[in-house]
Scaffold this motif. Structure first.
Motif, PDB file in Angstrom:
ATOM      1  N   ALA A 167       3.863   0.420   2.523  1.00 30.27           N
ATOM      2  CA  ALA A 167       3.284  -0.704   3.600  1.00 30.27           C
ATOM      3  C   ALA A 167       3.535  -2.426   3.223  1.00 30.27           C
ATOM      4  CB  ALA A 167       2.091  -0.311   4.297  1.00 30.27           C
ATOM      5  N   ALA A 168       4.267  -2.821   3.943  1.00 33.98           N
ATOM      6  CA  ALA A 168       3.620  -3.888   3.150  1.00 33.98           C
ATOM      7  C   ALA A 168       3.595  -5.334   4.063  1.00 33.98           C
ATOM      8  CB  ALA A 168       5.559  -4.840   3.291  1.00 33.98           C
ATOM      9  N   GLY A 169       2.395  -5.615   3.638  1.00 34.06           N
ATOM     10  CA  GLY A 169       1.948  -6.716   4.447  1.00 34.06           C
ATOM     11  C   GLY A 169       2.307  -8.342   3.829  1.00 34.06           C
ATOM     12  N   GLY A 170       3.139  -8.327   4.790  1.00 33.97           N
ATOM     13  CA  GLY A 170       3.716  -9.993   4.458  1.00 33.97           C
ATOM     14  C   GLY A 170       5.071  -9.867   4.424  1.00 33.97           C
ATOM     15  N   VAL A 171       6.475 -10.488   4.702  1.00 33.39           N
ATOM     16  CA  VAL A 171       7.444 -11.360   4.537  1.00 33.39           C
ATOM     17  C   VAL A 171       7.900 -10.805   3.054  1.00 33.39           C
ATOM     18  CG1 VAL A 171       9.093 -12.274   4.817  1.00 33.39           C
ATOM     19  CG2 VAL A 171       7.396 -12.961   6.040  1.00 33.39           C
ATOM     20  N   THR A 172       9.000  -9.596   3.302  1.00 30.21           N
ATOM     21  CA  THR A 172       9.803  -8.760   1.721  1.00 30.21           C
ATOM     22  C   THR A 172      11.208  -9.628   2.283  1.00 30.21           C
ATOM     23  OG1 THR A 172       9.829  -7.210   2.312  1.00 30.21           O
ATOM     24  CG2 THR A 172       7.742  -8.033   1.083  1.00 30.21           C
TER      25      THR A 172
ATOM     26  N   ASP B 204      12.194   0.474   6.787  1.00 29.02           N
ATOM     27  CA  ASP B 204      12.243   0.456   8.245  1.00 29.02           C
ATOM     28  C   ASP B 204      11.467  -0.591   8.784  1.00 29.02           C
ATOM     29  OD1 ASP B 204      11.284   0.617  10.778  1.00 29.02           O
ATOM     30  OD2 ASP B 204      10.050   2.877  11.082  1.00 29.02           O
ATOM     31  N   ASN B 205      12.582  -1.748   9.385  1.00 34.16           N
ATOM     32  CA  ASN B 205      11.831  -3.021   9.111  1.00 34.16           C
ATOM     33  C   ASN B 205      10.781  -3.127  10.375  1.00 34.16           C
ATOM     34  OD1 ASN B 205      13.480  -4.324   7.090  1.00 34.16           O
ATOM     35  ND2 ASN B 205      15.641  -3.354   8.416  1.00 34.16           N
ATOM     36  N   ALA B 206      11.054  -2.609  11.696  1.00 36.16           N
ATOM     37  CA  ALA B 206       9.405  -2.376  12.257  1.00 36.16           C
ATOM     38  C   ALA B 206       8.673  -1.836  12.086  1.00 36.16           C
ATOM     39  CB  ALA B 206      10.118  -1.216  13.752  1.00 36.16           C
ATOM     40  N   LYS B 207       8.005  -1.572  10.627  1.00 31.62           N
ATOM     41  CA  LYS B 207       6.963  -0.498  10.526  1.00 31.62           C
ATOM     42  C   LYS B 207       6.949  -1.754   9.236  1.00 31.62           C
ATOM     43  CE  LYS B 207       6.815   3.680  12.302  1.00 31.62           C
ATOM     44  NZ  LYS B 207       6.537   5.088  12.094  1.00 31.62           N
ATOM     45  N   ASN B 208       7.908  -2.551   8.894  1.00 33.07           N
ATOM     46  CA  ASN B 208       7.673  -3.128   6.914  1.00 33.07           C
ATOM     47  C   ASN B 208       7.528  -2.413   6.393  1.00 33.07           C
ATOM     48  OD1 ASN B 208       8.116  -5.010   5.799  1.00 33.07           O
ATOM     49  ND2 ASN B 208       6.603  -6.296   5.567  1.00 33.07           N
ATOM     50  N   THR B 209       7.779  -1.247   5.478  1.00 34.68           N
ATOM     51  CA  THR B 209       7.489   0.033   5.353  1.00 34.68           C
ATOM     52  C   THR B 209       9.153   0.275   4.643  1.00 34.68           C
ATOM     53  OG1 THR B 209       6.072   0.850   6.688  1.00 34.68           O
ATOM     54  CG2 THR B 209       6.808   2.153   5.388  1.00 34.68           C
TER      55      THR B 209
ATOM     56  N   VAL C  91       1.046  -1.631  -0.126  1.00 34.02           N
ATOM     57  CA  VAL C  91      -0.173  -0.367   0.102  1.00 34.02           C
ATOM     58  C   VAL C  91       0.802   1.166   0.081  1.00 34.02           C
ATOM     59  CG1 VAL C  91      -1.610   1.036   1.000  1.00 34.02           C
ATOM     60  CG2 VAL C  91      -1.740  -1.814   1.367  1.00 34.02           C
ATOM     61  N   GLU C  92       0.605   2.075  -0.709  1.00 31.09           N
ATOM     62  CA  GLU C  92       1.509   2.896  -1.172  1.00 31.09           C
ATOM     63  C   GLU C  92       0.884   4.391  -0.722  1.00 31.09           C
ATOM     64  OE1 GLU C  92       2.785   1.301  -5.662  1.00 31.09           O
ATOM     65  OE2 GLU C  92       3.088   3.464  -5.227  1.00 31.09           O
TER      66      GLU C  92
END
Length: 120
Positions: A23-28, A69-74, A5-6
């Motif tokens: 924002a990424a929902g899932g493992v990247t 930002d790995n904590a936010k997966n963003t 989601v951009e």
């Protein structure tokens, strides 16, 4: 499946700055920003892999910064010193490979796209 989601983008004068987020929902494993101007092919702008190695297109080196930002997966793209030729629809992408490639076939998941317009 990874949902992307951009946010961000918009209009700015030449020399200005904008920041895109994804924002990424899932493992990247690797993520990237691509852009597509009207009548042109989609091109890779910047990529980052899970070890935080980055890769930039020559046209944006020194002006754009990709970071995560790995904590936010963003994922973010900070764009400075914008030029009219940066005007395009910008896409976030995610893939399962290791290298921070700028090739579209390296990414299976894509965001909806955000418009960036730079006026002279």
């Amino acid at each position: 499946q990874v949902q992307l989601v951009e946010a961000g983008g918009g209009s700015v004068q030449a020399g200005g700055s904008l920041r895109l987020s994804c924002a990424a929902g899932g493992v990247t494993y690797r993520m990237a920003w691509f852009r597509q101007a009207p009548g042109k092919a989609r091109e890779g702008v910047a990529a980052i892999n899970r070890d935080s190695s980055t890769n930039y297109a020559d046209s944006v080196k020194g002006r754009f910064t990709i970071y995560k930002d790995n904590a936010k997966n963003t994922l973010y793209l900070q764009m400075n010193s914008l030029k009219p030729e940066d005007t395009a629809l910008y896409y976030c992408a995610a893939g399962n490979g290791y290298s921070a490639t700028l090739l579209t076939n390296g990414y299976a998941y894509w965001g909806q796209g955000n418009q960036v317009h730079v006026s002279s």
